[in-house]
Motif scaffolding. Sequence first.
Motif, PDB file in Angstrom:
ATOM      1  N   LEU A 178      -1.859 -46.546 103.209  1.00 24.55           N
ATOM      2  CA  LEU A 178      -2.392 -47.807 102.708  1.00 24.55           C
ATOM      3  C   LEU A 178      -3.289 -48.392 103.785  1.00 24.55           C
ATOM      4  CD1 LEU A 178      -2.351 -50.083 100.539  1.00 24.55           C
ATOM      5  CD2 LEU A 178      -0.558 -51.166 101.927  1.00 24.55           C
ATOM      6  N   ILE A 179      -4.571 -48.558 103.462  1.00 19.97           N
ATOM      7  CA  ILE A 179      -5.497 -49.201 104.383  1.00 19.97           C
ATOM      8  C   ILE A 179      -5.559 -50.685 104.033  1.00 19.97           C
ATOM      9  CG2 ILE A 179      -7.859 -49.295 105.251  1.00 19.97           C
ATOM     10  CD1 ILE A 179      -8.199 -46.376 104.502  1.00 19.97           C
ATOM     11  N   VAL A 180      -5.233 -51.525 104.999  1.00 23.17           N
ATOM     12  CA  VAL A 180      -5.289 -52.974 104.816  1.00 23.17           C
ATOM     13  C   VAL A 180      -6.498 -53.493 105.602  1.00 23.17           C
ATOM     14  CG1 VAL A 180      -4.082 -55.163 105.099  1.00 23.17           C
ATOM     15  CG2 VAL A 180      -2.780 -53.072 104.620  1.00 23.17           C
ATOM     16  N   SER A 181      -7.453 -54.070 104.899  1.00 18.42           N
ATOM     17  CA  SER A 181      -8.664 -54.612 105.531  1.00 18.42           C
ATOM     18  C   SER A 181      -8.694 -56.125 105.330  1.00 18.42           C
ATOM     19  CB  SER A 181      -9.930 -53.997 104.911  1.00 18.42           C
ATOM     20  OG  SER A 181      -9.896 -52.587 104.963  1.00 18.42           O
ATOM     21  N   ILE A 182      -8.831 -56.867 106.426  1.00 18.39           N
ATOM     22  CA  ILE A 182      -8.893 -58.325 106.369  1.00 18.39           C
ATOM     23  C   ILE A 182     -10.270 -58.744 106.851  1.00 18.39           C
ATOM     24  CG2 ILE A 182      -7.864 -60.500 107.136  1.00 18.39           C
ATOM     25  CD1 ILE A 182      -5.290 -58.918 107.713  1.00 18.39           C
ATOM     26  N   VAL A 183     -11.058 -59.336 105.952  1.00 23.12           N
ATOM     27  CA  VAL A 183     -12.447 -59.667 106.264  1.00 23.12           C
ATOM     28  C   VAL A 183     -12.751 -61.101 105.844  1.00 23.12           C
ATOM     29  CG1 VAL A 183     -13.256 -57.289 106.093  1.00 23.12           C
ATOM     30  CG2 VAL A 183     -13.199 -58.708 104.038  1.00 23.12           C
ATOM     31  N   ASN A 184     -13.914 -61.590 106.277  1.00 19.58           N
ATOM     32  CA  ASN A 184     -14.328 -62.936 105.910  1.00 19.58           C
ATOM     33  C   ASN A 184     -14.645 -63.021 104.419  1.00 19.58           C
ATOM     34  OD1 ASN A 184     -14.145 -63.811 108.601  1.00 19.58           O
ATOM     35  ND2 ASN A 184     -16.219 -63.107 109.031  1.00 19.58           N
ATOM     36  N   LYS A 185     -14.600 -64.224 103.896  1.00 19.02           N
ATOM     37  CA  LYS A 185     -14.855 -64.449 102.469  1.00 19.02           C
ATOM     38  C   LYS A 185     -16.186 -63.832 102.049  1.00 19.02           C
ATOM     39  CE  LYS A 185     -15.285 -68.105  99.007  1.00 19.02           C
ATOM     40  NZ  LYS A 185     -15.408 -69.559  98.779  1.00 19.02           N
ATOM     41  N   ASP A 186     -16.181 -63.216 100.874  1.00 14.65           N
ATOM     42  CA  ASP A 186     -17.340 -62.569 100.254  1.00 14.65           C
ATOM     43  C   ASP A 186     -17.678 -61.211 100.853  1.00 14.65           C
ATOM     44  OD1 ASP A 186     -17.690 -64.759  98.543  1.00 14.65           O
ATOM     45  OD2 ASP A 186     -18.979 -65.790  99.983  1.00 14.65           O
ATOM     46  N   ASN A 187     -16.883 -60.734 101.813  1.00 19.29           N
ATOM     47  CA  ASN A 187     -17.134 -59.417 102.394  1.00 19.29           C
ATOM     48  C   ASN A 187     -16.242 -58.323 101.823  1.00 19.29           C
ATOM     49  OD1 ASN A 187     -19.170 -60.383 103.984  1.00 19.29           O
ATOM     50  ND2 ASN A 187     -18.008 -60.424 105.879  1.00 19.29           N
ATOM     51  N   ALA A 188     -15.317 -58.704 100.934  1.00 22.16           N
ATOM     52  CA  ALA A 188     -14.397 -57.710 100.379  1.00 22.16           C
ATOM     53  C   ALA A 188     -15.139 -56.615  99.616  1.00 22.16           C
ATOM     54  CB  ALA A 188     -13.377 -58.385  99.455  1.00 22.16           C
ATOM     55  N   VAL A 214      -8.115 -56.600 101.473  1.00 22.08           N
ATOM     56  CA  VAL A 214      -8.306 -55.488 100.541  1.00 22.08           C
ATOM     57  C   VAL A 214      -7.250 -54.419 100.813  1.00 22.08           C
ATOM     58  CG1 VAL A 214      -9.924 -53.793  99.611  1.00 22.08           C
ATOM     59  CG2 VAL A 214     -10.790 -55.937 100.596  1.00 22.08           C
ATOM     60  N   LEU A 215      -6.491 -54.080  99.771  1.00 26.57           N
ATOM     61  CA  LEU A 215      -5.485 -53.024  99.851  1.00 26.57           C
ATOM     62  C   LEU A 215      -6.059 -51.769  99.215  1.00 26.57           C
ATOM     63  CD1 LEU A 215      -2.338 -55.056  98.694  1.00 26.57           C
ATOM     64  CD2 LEU A 215      -3.256 -54.797 101.017  1.00 26.57           C
ATOM     65  N   THR A 216      -6.122 -50.695  99.983  1.00 28.07           N
ATOM     66  CA  THR A 216      -6.677 -49.433  99.484  1.00 28.07           C
ATOM     67  C   THR A 216      -5.652 -48.326  99.662  1.00 28.07           C
ATOM     68  OG1 THR A 216      -8.868 -50.158 100.235  1.00 28.07           O
ATOM     69  CG2 THR A 216      -8.635 -47.842  99.603  1.00 28.07           C
ATOM     70  N   LEU A 217      -5.124 -47.824  98.563  1.00 28.40           N
ATOM     71  CA  LEU A 217      -4.176 -46.708  98.593  1.00 28.40           C
ATOM     72  C   LEU A 217      -4.984 -45.417  98.524  1.00 28.40           C
ATOM     73  CD1 LEU A 217      -1.135 -46.039  98.594  1.00 28.40           C
ATOM     74  CD2 LEU A 217      -1.275 -45.917  96.098  1.00 28.40           C
ATOM     75  N   ILE A 218      -4.787 -44.540  99.523  1.00 26.33           N
ATOM     76  CA  ILE A 218      -5.679 -43.396  99.648  1.00 26.33           C
ATOM     77  C   ILE A 218      -4.911 -42.141 100.018  1.00 26.33           C
ATOM     78  CG2 ILE A 218      -6.173 -43.930 102.078  1.00 26.33           C
ATOM     79  CD1 ILE A 218      -8.755 -42.646  99.552  1.00 26.33           C
TER      80      ILE A 218
END
Length: 237
Positions: A124-134, A177-181
């Motif tokens: 599971l890749i967890v990405s934490i970004v600023n608003k509107d960058n998802a 953003v949660l990305t299951l890969i």
Amino acid sequence: MDCALLMTIVNKGMARKVVKASKEAGAEGGTTIMGRGTASKRLHRFLGISMEPEKEIIFTVIQKKDMQQVLDAVVAAGCMDKPGKGVSFVLNVKQVAGICHLCVLSTPSNVGGEPVENAILYDLIVSIVNKDNAELVVDASKEAGAEGGTILFGRGTGIHEQAKLFGISIEPEKEIVLTLINREQTSDVLQGIIKKAKLDQPGKGIAFVLEVQQVAGINHILNKMVSEKMSDSKVKS
């Protein structure tokens, strides 16, 4: 006693039913938050889930001895043995606080031994970004082979976030953003996210990878990958 985190993503309106089933199977409850799904225009799906805009994400910490029966109950309640209904996966919990009656603080042991031949392993890749960058993260992950992701919303308090309005500190909104890969694609997807979302620059965000123990609700993908692995093995032999 070791614990694990069961994370379940379902379409809006299904969380209550799933939580009830998990409690009947031995869990003490769960935490539900709202998110939204993303998928390629070609597939209109995220891991086989039909792309209704809103999703419910359920976090349930469970004793490992009860995990399989709770997972089975969640899959049945959410009809996740069928494509398009949801996905559920298990993550290791290294330490737990606040539920000491359930779990003793501990470092989890290696679970399950060596992987079986042709097993599909996930991260599971967890990405934490600023608003509107998802969307940058989602686009990068798709380009690198992922099917999509689930976007959550939060706020951050970091050393690079010192903006003020009339002397009032502002805590910028964040998108998670949660990305299951498939683990074989993890490195490519992560590098794509770093490049497109500019995570190598200060204040742009962070991404990290969690190892998934079990997964349910994406049988169509699992079956396809197993078939491809078996075909490759036959060709090589």
